[in-house]
Design a protein around this motif. Sequence first.
Motif, PDB file in Angstrom:
ATOM      1  N   GLN A 270       0.823  -1.205   0.000  1.00  0.00           N
ATOM      2  CA  GLN A 270       0.000   0.000   0.000  1.00  0.00           C
ATOM      3  C   GLN A 270       0.863   1.263   0.000  1.00  0.00           C
ATOM      4  O   GLN A 270       0.619   2.211  -0.753  1.00  0.00           O
ATOM      5  N   GLY A 271       1.890   1.284   0.844  1.00  0.00           N
ATOM      6  CA  GLY A 271       2.741   2.466   0.925  1.00  0.00           C
ATOM      7  C   GLY A 271       3.504   2.732  -0.360  1.00  0.00           C
ATOM      8  O   GLY A 271       3.553   3.865  -0.848  1.00  0.00           O
ATOM      9  N   LEU A 272       4.092   1.686  -0.939  1.00  0.00           N
ATOM     10  CA  LEU A 272       4.871   1.864  -2.165  1.00  0.00           C
ATOM     11  C   LEU A 272       3.979   2.218  -3.352  1.00  0.00           C
ATOM     12  O   LEU A 272       4.358   3.031  -4.201  1.00  0.00           O
ATOM     13  N   MET A 273       2.793   1.637  -3.413  1.00  0.00           N
ATOM     14  CA  MET A 273       1.891   1.960  -4.520  1.00  0.00           C
ATOM     15  C   MET A 273       1.327   3.373  -4.401  1.00  0.00           C
ATOM     16  O   MET A 273       1.035   4.015  -5.403  1.00  0.00           O
ATOM     17  N   ARG A 274       1.179   3.875  -3.177  1.00  0.00           N
ATOM     18  CA  ARG A 274       0.757   5.271  -3.029  1.00  0.00           C
ATOM     19  C   ARG A 274       1.865   6.209  -3.507  1.00  0.00           C
ATOM     20  O   ARG A 274       1.586   7.283  -4.054  1.00  0.00           O
ATOM     21  N   LEU A 275       3.123   5.808  -3.291  1.00  0.00           N
ATOM     22  CA  LEU A 275       4.240   6.588  -3.824  1.00  0.00           C
ATOM     23  C   LEU A 275       4.210   6.593  -5.347  1.00  0.00           C
ATOM     24  O   LEU A 275       4.433   7.632  -5.982  1.00  0.00           O
ATOM     25  N   VAL A 276       3.905   5.438  -5.938  1.00  0.00           N
ATOM     26  CA  VAL A 276       3.783   5.356  -7.394  1.00  0.00           C
ATOM     27  C   VAL A 276       2.647   6.250  -7.884  1.00  0.00           C
ATOM     28  O   VAL A 276       2.792   6.983  -8.875  1.00  0.00           O
ATOM     29  N   ASP A 277       1.503   6.211  -7.201  1.00  0.00           N
ATOM     30  CA  ASP A 277       0.370   7.060  -7.587  1.00  0.00           C
ATOM     31  C   ASP A 277       0.735   8.540  -7.490  1.00  0.00           C
ATOM     32  O   ASP A 277       0.317   9.349  -8.332  1.00  0.00           O
ATOM     33  N   LEU A 278       1.506   8.894  -6.464  1.00  0.00           N
ATOM     34  CA  LEU A 278       1.934  10.286  -6.311  1.00  0.00           C
ATOM     35  C   LEU A 278       2.827  10.708  -7.473  1.00  0.00           C
ATOM     36  O   LEU A 278       2.676  11.815  -8.015  1.00  0.00           O
ATOM     37  N   MET A 279       3.745   9.827  -7.880  1.00  0.00           N
ATOM     38  CA  MET A 279       4.621  10.143  -9.007  1.00  0.00           C
ATOM     39  C   MET A 279       3.832  10.272 -10.305  1.00  0.00           C
ATOM     40  O   MET A 279       4.168  11.089 -11.169  1.00  0.00           O
ATOM     41  N   LEU A 280       2.772   9.476 -10.434  1.00  0.00           N
ATOM     42  CA  LEU A 280       1.960   9.530 -11.647  1.00  0.00           C
ATOM     43  C   LEU A 280       1.149  10.815 -11.751  1.00  0.00           C
ATOM     44  O   LEU A 280       0.657  11.153 -12.830  1.00  0.00           O
ATOM     45  N   CYS A 281       0.990  11.528 -10.636  1.00  0.00           N
ATOM     46  CA  CYS A 281       0.228  12.782 -10.661  1.00  0.00           C
ATOM     47  C   CYS A 281       0.957  13.880 -11.434  1.00  0.00           C
ATOM     48  O   CYS A 281       0.330  14.837 -11.890  1.00  0.00           O
ATOM     49  N   PHE A 282       2.273  13.749 -11.562  1.00  0.00           N
ATOM     50  CA  PHE A 282       3.067  14.784 -12.216  1.00  0.00           C
ATOM     51  C   PHE A 282       3.488  14.308 -13.603  1.00  0.00           C
ATOM     52  O   PHE A 282       4.040  13.210 -13.733  1.00  0.00           O
ATOM     53  N   PRO A 283       3.242  15.101 -14.643  1.00  0.00           N
ATOM     54  CA  PRO A 283       3.752  14.733 -15.972  1.00  0.00           C
ATOM     55  C   PRO A 283       5.269  14.603 -15.930  1.00  0.00           C
ATOM     56  O   PRO A 283       5.967  15.512 -15.470  1.00  0.00           O
ATOM     57  N   ALA A 284       5.770  13.471 -16.395  1.00  0.00           N
ATOM     58  CA  ALA A 284       7.190  13.157 -16.228  1.00  0.00           C
ATOM     59  C   ALA A 284       8.092  14.210 -16.861  1.00  0.00           C
ATOM     60  O   ALA A 284       9.071  14.657 -16.250  1.00  0.00           O
ATOM     61  N   PHE A 285       7.771  14.638 -18.087  1.00  0.00           N
ATOM     62  CA  PHE A 285       8.669  15.564 -18.774  1.00  0.00           C
ATOM     63  C   PHE A 285       8.720  16.916 -18.080  1.00  0.00           C
ATOM     64  O   PHE A 285       9.791  17.520 -17.948  1.00  0.00           O
ATOM     65  N   PHE A 286       7.573  17.395 -17.598  1.00  0.00           N
ATOM     66  CA  PHE A 286       7.564  18.690 -16.921  1.00  0.00           C
ATOM     67  C   PHE A 286       8.243  18.599 -15.554  1.00  0.00           C
ATOM     68  O   PHE A 286       8.854  19.570 -15.092  1.00  0.00           O
ATOM     69  N   LEU A 287       8.145  17.437 -14.913  1.00  0.00           N
ATOM     70  CA  LEU A 287       8.875  17.234 -13.664  1.00  0.00           C
ATOM     71  C   LEU A 287      10.377  17.265 -13.917  1.00  0.00           C
ATOM     72  O   LEU A 287      11.139  17.880 -13.153  1.00  0.00           O
ATOM     73  N   ILE A 288      10.813  16.619 -15.003  1.00  0.00           N
ATOM     74  CA  ILE A 288      12.234  16.645 -15.369  1.00  0.00           C
ATOM     75  C   ILE A 288      12.677  18.067 -15.681  1.00  0.00           C
ATOM     76  O   ILE A 288      13.754  18.513 -15.263  1.00  0.00           O
ATOM     77  N   LEU A 289      11.843  18.815 -16.419  1.00  0.00           N
ATOM     78  CA  LEU A 289      12.168  20.206 -16.733  1.00  0.00           C
ATOM     79  C   LEU A 289      12.356  21.027 -15.465  1.00  0.00           C
ATOM     80  O   LEU A 289      13.298  21.828 -15.353  1.00  0.00           O
ATOM     81  N   ALA A 290      11.460  20.842 -14.501  1.00  0.00           N
ATOM     82  CA  ALA A 290      11.535  21.616 -13.264  1.00  0.00           C
ATOM     83  C   ALA A 290      12.812  21.300 -12.492  1.00  0.00           C
ATOM     84  O   ALA A 290      13.487  22.206 -11.981  1.00  0.00           O
TER      85      ALA A 290
END
Length: 233
Positions: free
Chosen positions: A110-130
Amino acid sequence: MRQREFWGRLKRNRMAMTGLGLVLGLFVVSAFAPWLAPYDPNQIDLKQVLMPPSPAHYLGTDTLGRDVLSRIIFGSRVSLKVGFVAVGLATLIGLLVGALAGYYGGWVDQGLMRLVDLMLCFPAFFLILAVIAVLEPSIWNIMAVIGLTGWIGVARLVRAEFLSLREREFVTAARALGAGDTRLILRHMLPNALAPVMVSATLGVAGAILTESALSFLGLGVQPPTPSWGNIL
C-alpha cells in the motif's frame, strides 16, 4: 538449452535480427567515433558556415562551420550513454520497489503503490524540466533525473509478476524447504519476472534518448560545445 532456443528463435526472426544489427551498428559508430568522424566535431570554420552537403562535408555544416556528420557521430556517444545509464537506474529502482511491494503485500504494498500514484500525478517531462531548471544542466544530472523519474512503469510490471509468482508451487516448495525472503526473491522469483522488464527497458532506452534530445533542444540538456543529437537540432 534455453539459451540455444532463444538464439535459434532470434536468428529466425528477421525483424529482430534487423533491429539487433542497427543497435550493434550504433554501438560500433559510437565506439569508433574518433576514427569514423572526418573532422573534429568542435572545429569552427567561419568560412564554411551553413554549407550544403558536398564531398568535403557529406551532411553540410552548421552555423559555426562545424561538420554536421562528425557532430552526429560523436553525439551518438552522449545519447546512447544517457539512454542506457538512465534506463539502467530506472530499472534497478523499479525492480526493488516492485519486488518489495509484490512479495510482502499488506502495508508495504500500500505504501509503495501510493508513492507510485503520487509520481503519476506529475507529468514526467515537466517534472524533469523543473528539476533540471533548478540543478546545473549536465549529462550526469540528466541521466540521474531521467532514471529517478522513469521507474514507475517497471515497478508496476514487477509488482504484478510477483503477485502472481508468490502463489506458485515452486515458491511454496522453496519456502517449505527453509528458503528465506532474500533467496526467494533473488533466486526464485526475480528471474521469472524479468521478461516484461526487459521489453520495458528496451523501449525505455528510446524514450530516454528522446527526452535528452528534447532537453538539449530547449537548452537544458547537454551543454555546448559537447555534441548530442538534441543540441544538434
